[in-house]
Write a protein that holds these residues in place. Structure first.
Motif, short mmCIF file in Angstrom:
data_model
loop_
_atom_site.label_atom_id
_atom_site.label_comp_id
_atom_site.label_asym_id
_atom_site.label_seq_id
_atom_site.Cartn_x
_atom_site.Cartn_y
_atom_site.Cartn_z
N HIS A 80 0.80 -1.22 0.00
CA HIS A 80 0.00 0.00 0.00
C HIS A 80 0.83 1.27 0.00
O HIS A 80 0.49 2.24 -0.69
N GLU A 81 1.90 1.32 0.77
CA GLU A 81 2.66 2.57 0.88
C GLU A 81 3.17 3.01 -0.48
O GLU A 81 2.99 4.18 -0.88
N SER A 104 2.99 1.31 11.61
CA SER A 104 2.66 2.70 11.88
C SER A 104 3.70 3.65 11.29
O SER A 104 3.37 4.77 10.89
N ALA A 105 4.96 3.23 11.22
CA ALA A 105 5.99 4.10 10.65
C ALA A 105 5.69 4.37 9.17
O ALA A 105 5.78 5.50 8.70
N GLY A 106 5.32 3.32 8.43
CA GLY A 106 4.97 3.50 7.04
C GLY A 106 3.70 4.32 6.88
O GLY A 106 3.60 5.17 5.99
N ALA A 107 2.72 4.07 7.74
CA ALA A 107 1.48 4.84 7.68
C ALA A 107 1.74 6.31 7.95
O ALA A 107 1.14 7.19 7.32
N LEU A 108 2.64 6.59 8.89
CA LEU A 108 2.97 7.98 9.20
C LEU A 108 3.68 8.65 8.02
O LEU A 108 3.46 9.83 7.75
N ARG A 109 4.49 7.90 7.30
CA ARG A 109 5.12 8.48 6.10
C ARG A 109 4.07 8.88 5.08
O ARG A 109 4.19 9.92 4.42
N VAL A 110 3.02 8.07 4.95
CA VAL A 110 1.93 8.42 4.03
C VAL A 110 1.21 9.67 4.51
O VAL A 110 0.91 10.58 3.73
N GLY A 305 -6.16 5.98 9.33
CA GLY A 305 -5.42 4.77 9.01
C GLY A 305 -4.16 4.63 9.83
O GLY A 305 -3.83 3.54 10.31
N TYR A 306 -3.43 5.75 10.02
CA TYR A 306 -2.23 5.73 10.85
C TYR A 306 -2.57 5.39 12.30
O TYR A 306 -1.91 4.54 12.93
N ALA A 330 1.93 10.20 17.02
CA ALA A 330 2.68 11.38 16.61
C ALA A 330 1.77 12.60 16.61
O ALA A 330 0.54 12.47 16.66
N PRO A 331 2.33 13.82 16.55
CA PRO A 331 1.48 15.00 16.44
C PRO A 331 0.60 14.93 15.20
O PRO A 331 1.05 14.52 14.13
N ARG A 332 -0.63 15.34 15.34
CA ARG A 332 -1.58 15.30 14.24
C ARG A 332 -1.39 16.54 13.35
O ARG A 332 -1.51 17.67 13.83
N PRO A 333 -1.11 16.36 12.06
CA PRO A 333 -0.95 17.52 11.18
C PRO A 333 -2.23 18.35 11.07
O PRO A 333 -3.34 17.85 11.25
N GLU A 334 -2.07 19.63 10.76
CA GLU A 334 -3.22 20.52 10.65
C GLU A 334 -4.20 20.06 9.58
O GLU A 334 -5.40 20.33 9.69
#
Length: 350
Positions: A80-81, A104-110, A305-306, A330-334
């Motif tokens: 998927h990534e 989760s690391a890959g999901a966070l990269r997405v 998903g993350y 991780a911090p949630r992006p705006e």
């Protein structure tokens, strides 16, 4: 964008083939223009009878096929990534079956890649948000008539697990649906998880610890428990009961045909998720097509998903350690309504 949304489908296995059928025969406003699967014969079979479909072994070729305006990813999770990032690079809206990315690391990269674009392109396929019963429960809880939710009791049973299914997959493949449903129903993050298990069922394959009892704590002080039993032997059952301050509400009780004969009554039990959640899948894909044609992205986000992947990883750790494990997001992006600060601080074991 043309009269019909041109969709590339990546993956033509059980789920992918069902989505190809759905886009061709059920959903309005879309057409399948390309399909990618390493087993091109399987892809060709899934697309048989659909005029003009191009079949490819490589996802990139399917994304670059003439007429592609959106992507439906139904390939195995580890692929998927790369597929999501390729779609982002082409500016293509995506409906990605869960998991977004298994780790989760890959999901966070997405998530970070989409945040850099400054706009949403991805919707994650948590179809329970489109199930009629779940939608009714969500509306009831949001209305506040029953007061604050104290507990969610969840049941998730399958007839049997596929040959390559592992103990970890009870959490990161099956319970991942309850993880997202709980976050959505409660509008709270899951902050810690404990996994308990009885003696394995005799129906479980050698080495698989099935069933299990999973307990989640939430940021709002609620508790969520999940019975996961993937080798029940009798049917596919998904239930959820919300216990609130002023009442309770339960969904998932079968409302199917009951046959009475020879002094006995027999009630039908769904045998897999494609039967139980057929309507939810139809509504999910239709909503995605409708929004995409209007230039919008709705539904579960890459952040959802993350978060699901991060909680599932904590659940797998709890399986292995036998202890309560905390979830650290991780911090949630705006882009996803974040404030740039950590969503949950890590919590120590008690």
């Amino acid at each position: 964008m043309g009269d019909l949304l041109g969709v590339a489908v990546l993956g033509a296995g059980h789920m992918g083939a069902d989505h190809i059928r759905r886009l061709d025969r059920v959903v309005s406003g879309a057409r399948v223009v390309s399909v990618a699967d390493p087993e091109t014969d399987r892809a060709a079979q899934a697309a048989a009878g659909i005029d003009g479909v191009l079949v490819h072994a490589e996802p990139a070729a399917a994304l670059d096929a003439p007429g592609v305006e959106a992507v439906l990813i139904a390939s195995p999770g580890p692929a998927h990534e790369e597929a999501l990032l390729a779609a982002f690079a082409r500016g293509l809206p995506v409906l990605c079956e869960k998991p977004l990315v298994p780790d989760s690391a890959g999901a966070l990269r997405v998530v970070e890649a989409e945040a850099r674009l400054g706009r949403r392109l991805a919707q994650v396929g948590f179809m329970r948000r489109y199930d009629a019963e779940y939608v009714r429960l969500k509306s009831l809880l949001d209305g506040g008539r029953l007061g604050r939710v104290l507990m969610l009791h969840c049941t998730h049973r399958n007839v049997s697990s596929p040959p390559d299914f592992t103990t970890a997959m009870l959490i990161d493949s099956s319970v991942s649906h309850e993880i997202d449903a709980a976050r959505w129903l409660l509008e709270q993050e899951l902050t810690a998880v404990t996994v308990l298990r009885p003696r394995p069922s005799s129906n479980a394959p050698d080495g698989m610890l099935d069933p299990q009892f999973v307990l989640f704590e939430t940021s709002g002080g609620a508790l969520v428990d999940v019975e996961i039993f993937v080798n029940s032997g009798f049917g596919y059952q998904v239930r959820c009961e919300a216990v609130c301050e002023r009442g309770s509400a339960r969904i998932g009780d079968e409302h199917t045909m009951v046959v009475t004969t020879a002094g006995a009554a027999c009630e039908e039990v769904a045998q897999d998720y494609l039967v139980r959640f057929a309507g939810a899948y139809d509504r999910e894909v239709q909503a995605w097509v409708d929004a995409t044609r209007l230039g919008r992205v709705t539904g579960p986000s890459a952040w959802d998903g993350y978060a699901s992947s991060a909680v599932a990883e904590a659940g797998v750790r709890a399986q292995r350690s036998g202890e309560r494990e905390t979830v650290d997001l991780a911090p949630r992006p705006e882009l996803y309504g974040g404030t740039g600060v950590r969503t949950n601080a890590p919590r120590t074991h008690t």
